[in-house]
Design a protein around this motif. Structure first.
Motif, PDB file in Angstrom:
ATOM      1  N   LEU A  58       0.859  -1.179   0.000  1.00 19.40           N
ATOM      2  CA  LEU A  58       0.000   0.000   0.000  1.00 19.40           C
ATOM      3  C   LEU A  58       0.902   1.239   0.000  1.00 19.40           C
ATOM      4  O   LEU A  58       2.019   1.205   0.515  1.00 19.40           O
ATOM      5  N   TYR A  59       0.390   2.324  -0.571  1.00 17.22           N
ATOM      6  CA  TYR A  59       1.220   3.504  -0.814  1.00 17.22           C
ATOM      7  C   TYR A  59       0.548   4.773  -0.279  1.00 17.22           C
ATOM      8  O   TYR A  59      -0.666   4.935  -0.365  1.00 17.22           O
ATOM      9  N   VAL A  60       1.383   5.659   0.244  1.00 18.54           N
ATOM     10  CA  VAL A  60       0.943   7.000   0.645  1.00 18.54           C
ATOM     11  C   VAL A  60       1.990   7.972   0.127  1.00 18.54           C
ATOM     12  O   VAL A  60       3.140   7.945   0.571  1.00 18.54           O
ATOM     13  N   SER A 192      14.980  -0.882 -13.011  1.00 20.09           N
ATOM     14  CA  SER A 192      14.202  -0.330 -14.111  1.00 20.09           C
ATOM     15  C   SER A 192      13.539   0.976 -13.697  1.00 20.09           C
ATOM     16  O   SER A 192      13.072   1.135 -12.570  1.00 20.09           O
ATOM     17  N   LYS A 193      13.464   1.901 -14.641  1.00 22.58           N
ATOM     18  CA  LYS A 193      12.786   3.171 -14.368  1.00 22.58           C
ATOM     19  C   LYS A 193      11.290   2.971 -14.147  1.00 22.58           C
ATOM     20  O   LYS A 193      10.625   3.850 -13.591  1.00 22.58           O
ATOM     21  N   PHE A 194      10.764   1.815 -14.567  1.00 27.77           N
ATOM     22  CA  PHE A 194       9.350   1.536 -14.361  1.00 27.77           C
ATOM     23  C   PHE A 194       9.070   1.047 -12.941  1.00 27.77           C
ATOM     24  O   PHE A 194       7.921   1.003 -12.526  1.00 27.77           O
ATOM     25  N   ALA A 195      10.125   0.693 -12.220  1.00 27.30           N
ATOM     26  CA  ALA A 195       9.980   0.382 -10.796  1.00 27.30           C
ATOM     27  C   ALA A 195      10.148   1.704 -10.046  1.00 27.30           C
ATOM     28  O   ALA A 195      11.139   1.943  -9.356  1.00 27.30           O
ATOM     29  N   ASP A 196       9.155   2.571 -10.198  1.00 22.82           N
ATOM     30  CA  ASP A 196       9.328   3.961  -9.793  1.00 22.82           C
ATOM     31  C   ASP A 196       9.384   4.177  -8.288  1.00 22.82           C
ATOM     32  O   ASP A 196       9.805   5.238  -7.824  1.00 22.82           O
ATOM     33  N   SER A 197       8.980   3.199  -7.496  1.00 22.38           N
ATOM     34  CA  SER A 197       9.045   3.357  -6.043  1.00 22.38           C
ATOM     35  C   SER A 197      10.453   3.111  -5.507  1.00 22.38           C
ATOM     36  O   SER A 197      10.762   3.499  -4.378  1.00 22.38           O
ATOM     37  N   SER A 198      11.288   2.447  -6.290  1.00 17.39           N
ATOM     38  CA  SER A 198      12.628   2.083  -5.832  1.00 17.39           C
ATOM     39  C   SER A 198      13.731   2.520  -6.776  1.00 17.39           C
ATOM     40  O   SER A 198      14.909   2.380  -6.460  1.00 17.39           O
TER      41      SER A 198
END
Length: 411
Positions: A58-60, A192-198
């Motif tokens: 989950l994200y905030v 990867s740039k698509f793993a934008d959370s990390s």
């Protein structure tokens, strides 16, 4: 019999090269566009390293603050460290909680400054290495003690290590990060740039660098983001309830403003689409996606239908001759079906191969296997086959019903 149908279909393709090429290309384009659209969406939400637990997260990433006096929203922003810790740290219903900031852009350099370039830096806590599954090539991540002490330690990507030192065996060496000395403690595979959370080139303890906090709104606002890892997706409801209680407790402590989380924390889908509330918004986004896919199927199909009609108009004389030699209607229709099946099959294979190539070029820094969807491909292929076949079979049926003499006049 089927072998004979196949030979005749192959001959038909060779005989009408231009129309065949256009038909096959149209089918390939429709399937390719759909595959790319679906795979691009899956790249945002599917599990792959290092974000292998998206289905449990989950994200905030932002919140609002409203006046206590009249309840009006005053503004929106990311969270302050105070807000992140008091509302999310140590939640009993989660497996882990990680606090990061928004990425920074800093200059990284070797100590002699022979190599230096700008890089993307992600300040994060120690739980970050548990929530995300990084592949360490050398060393390890910084610890909670490092974060609490604000030590200048850094984890760098393989590409960053090679650009700086020409090797990945660099644990213990020092670099300048924003002209401040940091000690390298680990090297990880590129993200990867698509793993934008990390995604970043460099990761550091958020306590080791100055992060600007906003002085207004009772210190609600700041630069921090929160990711919560559940033990299982079924715990999402319990996590949200616990967060809501934390939010209410936190608001009672604030003198002038109330924190507004807008029904966060949200799932990966909600985080990707920037939804305030997943309920109605999620249905709307899915509905728009389905409409877009249908348009991608229908628009090329309409054009292909016109080509199919033209093709059948040219073949009416052939149908008349075959009827004159005693060919049954079922045989004629079966041949038309086989022709369109072959067109669709070749176009589908070409579309799939082309979409795979484009996906590889777009997402070459991740393994695209999990992004490919055989179900979507088969549905698109079946839809194209149905439309192509209907567009050809109806004229063929009419031609097989007309008097032989009328068809022979066309020969």
């Amino acid at each position: 019999m089927i072998k004979q149908y196949f030979k005749q279909a192959t001959y038909s393709i060779k005989e009408n090269k231009v129309l065949s090429a256009i038909t096959i290309s149209g089918t390939a384009l429709a399937i390719c566009l759909i595959m790319i659209m679906v795979m691009t969406y899956r790249a945002k939400v599917e599990n792959y390293p290092p974000e292998t637990k998206r289905d449990r997260m989950l994200y905030v990433k932002w919140a609002g603050y409203r006046y206590k006096e009249n309840g009006e929203i005053s503004g929106n922003s990311s969270l302050s460290l105070q807000t992140a810790k008091q509302c999310f740290a140590g939640l009993e219903t989660t497996e882990a909680v990680t606090i990061t900031t928004r990425p920074l852009l800093k200059l990284i350099a070797t100590m002699d400054e022979t190599e230096k370039f700008k890089c993307k830096v992600l300040p994060a806590d120690a739980a970050f290495w548990h929530v995300f599954d990084f592949s360490f090539l050398n060393g390890k991540g910084y610890t909670e003690a490092d974060v609490n002490s604000g030590l200048k330690k850094v984890v760098i990507s393989r590409t960053t290590a090679r650009k700086l030192f020409g090797t990945i065996d660099v644990s213990g060496r020092q670099v300048y990060l924003g002209y401040v000395p940091y000690t390298v403690v680990g090297v990880v595979k590129d993200v990867s740039k698509f793993a934008d959370s990390s995604h970043a080139d460099v990761w550091i303890p958020y306590t080791s660098t100055y992060i600007r906090e906003y002085p207004w709104a009772d210190n609600i606002s700041g630069s921090y983001l929160v990711k919560l890892l559940a033990r299982r997706p079924s715990d999402f409801s319990a996590i949200r309830k616990e967060v809501k209680k934390r939010e209410e407790t936190y608001n009672r402590q604030l003198p002038e403003y109330d924190l507004e989380l807008y029904e966060q924390p949200t799932t990966r889908f909600g985080d990707t689409e920037n939804l305030k509330a997943e309920g109605g918004d999620m249905k709307r986004i899915k509905r728009q996606g389905i409409i877009a896919i249908l348009l991608l199927l229908i628009v090329p199909a309409v054009n292909l239908s016109g080509l199919a009609l033209s093709r059948m108009d040219e073949r009416k004389s052939e149908i008349g001759i075959r009827k004159a030699f005693g060919a049954r209607r079922s045989v004629l229709i079966a041949q038309v079906f086989m022709d369109n099946f072959l067109y669709t099959l070749i176009g589908g294979a070409a579309g799939f191969a082309f979409s795979y190539l484009l996906l590889y070029l777009l997402y070459r820094d991740i393994f695209i296997g999990p992004l490919l969807s055989p179900v979507v491909f088969l549905i698109a292929l079946f839809f194209c086959l149905v439309l192509n076949t209907v567009s050809a079979v109806i004229p063929a049926w009419n031609a097989s019903s007309s008097p032989i003499v009328n068809d022979l006049k066309r020969s």
